[in-house]
Design an enzyme around this catalytic site. Sequence first.
Site, PDB file in Angstrom:
ATOM      1  CG  ASP A 151      -1.832   0.888   1.237  1.00 58.48           C
ATOM      2  OD1 ASP A 151      -2.241   1.343   0.008  1.00 58.48           O
ATOM      3  OD2 ASP A 151      -2.568   1.381   2.172  1.00 58.48           O
ATOM      4  N   GLY A 152       0.275   2.326  -0.576  1.00 60.72           N
ATOM      5  CA  GLY A 152       0.907   3.483  -0.392  1.00 60.72           C
ATOM      6  C   GLY A 152       1.657   4.294  -1.860  1.00 60.72           C
ATOM      7  NE  ARG A 168      -4.224   6.555  -7.314  1.00 61.45           N
ATOM      8  CZ  ARG A 168      -4.278   6.353  -6.091  1.00 61.45           C
ATOM      9  NH1 ARG A 168      -4.212   7.166  -5.353  1.00 61.45           N
ATOM     10  NH2 ARG A 168      -4.437   5.101  -5.637  1.00 61.45           N
ATOM     11  CG  HIS A 184      -0.214   2.014  -9.407  1.00 62.45           C
ATOM     12  ND1 HIS A 184      -0.458   1.549  -7.892  1.00 62.45           N
ATOM     13  CD2 HIS A 184      -1.339   2.701  -9.574  1.00 62.45           C
ATOM     14  CE1 HIS A 184      -1.331   1.823  -7.662  1.00 62.45           C
ATOM     15  NE2 HIS A 184      -2.001   2.466  -8.749  1.00 62.45           N
ATOM     16  CB  SER A 187      -8.225  -5.820  -3.965  1.00 61.10           C
ATOM     17  OG  SER A 187      -8.895  -4.465  -4.330  1.00 61.10           O
ATOM     18  CG  LEU A 245      10.195 -16.473  -3.640  1.00 62.06           C
ATOM     19  CD1 LEU A 245      10.522 -16.365  -2.199  1.00 62.06           C
ATOM     20  CD2 LEU A 245      10.393 -15.204  -4.073  1.00 62.06           C
TER      21      LEU A 245
HETATM   22  C1  FPP Z   1      -1.979   0.207  -3.465  1.00 59.13           C
HETATM   23  O1  FPP Z   1      -1.343   1.439  -3.434  1.00 59.13           O
HETATM   24  C2  FPP Z   1      -1.746  -0.735  -4.364  1.00 59.13           C
HETATM   25  C3  FPP Z   1      -2.022  -1.182  -5.470  1.00 59.13           C
HETATM   26  C4  FPP Z   1      -3.605  -1.071  -5.663  1.00 59.13           C
HETATM   27  C5  FPP Z   1      -1.524  -1.817  -6.787  1.00 59.13           C
HETATM   28  C6  FPP Z   1      -0.382  -2.553  -6.088  1.00 59.13           C
HETATM   29  C7  FPP Z   1       0.588  -2.937  -7.392  1.00 59.13           C
HETATM   30  C8  FPP Z   1       1.904  -2.989  -7.515  1.00 59.13           C
HETATM   31  C9  FPP Z   1       2.589  -2.579  -6.405  1.00 59.13           C
HETATM   32  C10 FPP Z   1       2.465  -2.957  -8.758  1.00 59.13           C
HETATM   33  C11 FPP Z   1       2.457  -4.532  -9.106  1.00 59.13           C
HETATM   34  C12 FPP Z   1       1.078  -4.866  -9.743  1.00 59.13           C
HETATM   35  C13 FPP Z   1       0.809  -4.830 -11.041  1.00 59.13           C
HETATM   36  C14 FPP Z   1      -0.559  -4.412 -11.215  1.00 59.13           C
HETATM   37  C15 FPP Z   1       1.912  -4.656 -12.219  1.00 59.13           C
HETATM   38  P1  FPP Z   1      -2.591   2.634  -3.532  1.00 59.13           P
HETATM   39  O2  FPP Z   1      -2.714   2.878  -4.872  1.00 59.13           O
HETATM   40  O3  FPP Z   1      -3.834   2.110  -2.766  1.00 59.13           O
HETATM   41  O4  FPP Z   1      -1.918   3.846  -2.457  1.00 59.13           O
HETATM   42  P2  FPP Z   1      -2.283   4.955  -1.753  1.00 59.13           P
HETATM   43  O5  FPP Z   1      -3.407   4.265  -0.537  1.00 59.13           O
HETATM   44  O6  FPP Z   1      -1.191   5.830  -1.567  1.00 59.13           O
HETATM   45  O7  FPP Z   1      -3.485   5.679  -2.689  1.00 59.13           O
END
Ligand code: FPP
Length: 243
Positions: free
Chosen positions: A16-17, A29, A33, A61, A127
């Site tokens: 998250d984050g 955003r 990612h 999710s 792994l």
């Molecule tokens: C949550 O951060 C993160 C996600 C919803 C996506 C996680 C995905 C990756 C780390 C990349 C790997 C995955 C793919 C699809 C290649 P957030 O966007 O909710 O952050 P925030 O809480 O700061 O808004």
Amino acid sequence: MTPSTTIPRHIAIVMDGNGRWAKQRFLPRLAGHKQGVEALRRCVSACIERGVRVLTVFAFSSENWNRPQDEVSGLMNLLAGALAREVPGLSQEGVQLHFVGERASLSDKVKAGFAQAETSTAANHRLILNVCFNYGGRWDIAQAAERVAAQGLPMTEGNLSAAMALSHVADPDLLIRTGGESRISNFLLWQTAYSELYFSTALWPEFGAEQLDAAIADFATRERRFGQISEQIKHSSQQRVVA
Ligand code: FPP
């Protein structure tokens, strides 16, 4: 680093984050990612070096479809690019990839990418990397119940566990969530019954070997009792040392 008994065999992570990391830098955003993919790549290598055997990450999710359309399509493109770019290197490092979640509603391109990545890494054993994509803990329990019912089996814990989407691995020892929030957010609801929880304030793109080591060091201080009392745990570990 040498594997030891205090290294969790299975680590699960809510990454998250990413959005906040990007916002702090006045970036879109999706830039967060993209950095998130880099952080995941670093984390996989760090886990291998430390002797972790299974890493399970929450990449998308069941609820993430509700995000703005451009973010959803951006994540899908990011995924396709990451698969094409990263799978050969991951395979060389000995990573066996699994994509865990509901696949029917994904595009043919994504489904084909998942199948190709799983087939080409199936013989690797250093792994196991489970990428939870279009996954929800409630979905998993419901789909497992449907499968048990369809087989005409009794709805026991054992039969449900065997029908869960992560039945190919033992339950996580350690669940890490980055980004400063302290909740599970419909991740591995069934499988984290006895996992140790660790919440990091680092935003996922900032998460690296140092933060992973801090989480593992904290895990090493925990006494896992699985419903028993402290004296029983100490007694059985002494018996293991004698035996
Ligand atoms: C949550 O951060 C993160 C996600 C919803 C996506 C996680 C995905 C990756 C780390 C990349 C790997 C995955 C793919 C699809 C290649 P957030 O966007 O909710 O952050 P925030 O809480 O700061 O808004």
